[in-house]
Design an enzyme around this catalytic site. Structure first.
Site, PDB file in Angstrom:
ATOM      1  N   CYS A 111      -8.021  20.650 -15.162  1.00 30.72           N
ATOM      2  CA  CYS A 111      -6.621  20.324 -14.873  1.00 30.72           C
ATOM      3  C   CYS A 111      -5.929  19.690 -16.086  1.00 30.72           C
ATOM      4  CB  CYS A 111      -6.547  19.362 -13.691  1.00 30.72           C
ATOM      5  SG  CYS A 111      -7.003  20.169 -12.141  1.00 30.72           S
ATOM      6  N   CYS A 192      -3.370  23.176 -12.260  1.00 27.90           N
ATOM      7  CA  CYS A 192      -3.501  21.924 -11.534  1.00 27.90           C
ATOM      8  C   CYS A 192      -3.206  20.746 -12.469  1.00 27.90           C
ATOM      9  CB  CYS A 192      -4.899  21.806 -10.926  1.00 27.90           C
ATOM     10  SG  CYS A 192      -6.215  22.061 -12.113  1.00 27.90           S
TER      11      CYS A 192
END
Ligand SMILES: *[C@@H]1O[C@H](CO)[C@@H](O)[C@H](O)[C@H]1NC(C)=O
Ligand SMILES: *[C@@H]1O[C@H](CO)[C@@H](O)[C@H](O)[C@H]1NC(C)=O
Ligand SMILES: *[C@@H]1O[C@H](CO)[C@@H](O)[C@H](O)[C@H]1NC(C)=O
Length: 303
Positions: A111, A192
């Site tokens: 992420c 993300c």
């Protein structure tokens, strides 16, 4: 006018600040990720020569040197690719045709590193090279393997068409476009944490609804996975200065993001990006040192 800009740039650099407007809202995330420059494909060239060696070689390079933790079968990926493309009329290869190939090359991503971009390819490359933690579509296995290549098959033939392929714009289900579309969609679905979107403020519609970012990636972003969408708008040093965080299509992007529940920030004065541009063009007036700029201030006429 130029002087005004120079001073403004100087002041911004000195203050080291960016105009950032954090907002918490519902969002439609619009990303701009234009994978390939469409211009590159608008020629009538056929399938890139030696495509099999290039694609399979890049795949081995990737799983051996770039990302050795991946356990993937490059021969199988190639087989799935051929299956998708060969024997189809060259305008009839859909995203669905590539499904199995993408199953064979699934990858996960850390992420906070996702970088989306549209119409900022050159700058994006230097940015990603300097801020090393960014991942772009070109860093995924699919992006890495197929970057800059052209391909198409032909109906009732077991090979690629090496003599000519249709223009990207000439058909709905172009084999190259469909692959990039699915690659972009997968990439955006995986996004993300904080993601970054690099847009070009020197063009009208920096956020284009028809770009890969506006048409595919934005719609594939998941507001539950994405923490912040950090938009960076960058213009050419010499202009034109068309869009900003508060002018033009970027405003639409922000509205979409909000309506879909994304949190976002937007800056059109990112210092790192400006320094990168100045490294490539140190003579440009907006890159002169502050001392230089300010010493010209006396002669400045503001129009
Ligand atoms: C395109 O593909 C569909 C289904 O895969 C097929 O029915 C159709 O005949 C194809 N069209 C051409 C022009 O090849
Ligand atoms: C913005 O787009 C124009 C036209 O495509 C291009 O020439 C220019 O390099 C781009 N600017 C940036 C900062 O990427
Ligand atoms: C994510 O972005 C927000 C807003 O720019 C920032 O406050 C936060 O520190 C960022 N988090 C990470 C992990 O980069």
């Amino acid at each position: 006018m130029e002087n005004v800009r120079r001073i403004k740039a100087c002041l911004n650099m000195r203050l080291g600040h960016s105009r950032v407007s954090p907002f918490k809202a519902s969002v439609t995330a619009c990303f701009f990720m234009f994978l390939l420059c469409p211009g590159q494909l608008s020629t009538q060239l056929g399938t890139t020569a030696n495509i099999k060696h290039i694609v399979v070689g890049r795949c081995y390079n990737y799983i051996t040197l770039v990302n050795p933790s991946l356990r993937l079968d490059c021969e199988e990926i190639w087989r799935q690719f051929e299956e998708a493309v060969v024997g189809q009329s060259s305008c009839n290869v859909t995203v669905e045709h590539y499904r199995y190939m993408f199953y064979a090359m699934s990858q996960s991503w850390p992420c906070d590193r996702f970088l989306f971009w549209s119409k900022t390819r050159t700058l994006m490359h230097s940015y990603a090279a300097v801020v090393r933690h960014f991942w772009t579509l070109e860093d995924t296995l699919a992006g890495y393997m197929f970057n800059d290549l052209i391909w198409c098959g032909q109906e009732k033939d077991s090979g690629f068409d090496f003599s000519s392929c249709p223009e990207w714009s000439a058909c709905r289900n172009h084999p190259v476009y469909s692959l990039w579309r699915l690659a972009s969609q997968n990439f955006a679905e995986m996004a993300c944490g904080n993601i970054t979107v690099l847009l070009n403020g020197s063009i009208v519609n920096a956020f284009g609804r028809k770009s890969m970012f506006g048409s595919v990636e934005l719609d594939s972003l998941n507001p539950h996975r994405v923490n912040y969408v950090n938009i960076k708008v960058v213009t050419n040093l010499e202009g034109p200065f068309i869009e900003t965080c508060s002018e033009g299509s970027i405003v639409d992007l922000i509205q979409i993001l909000q309506s879909r529940g994304f949190r976002w920030t937007c800056t059109d004065k990112d210092q790192t990006l400006m320094i990168l541009q100045c490294i490539q063009n140190p003579q440009h007036s907006s890159c002169q040192t502050c001392a230089n700029s300010l010493s010209h201030r006396k002669g400045l006429t503001i129009k």
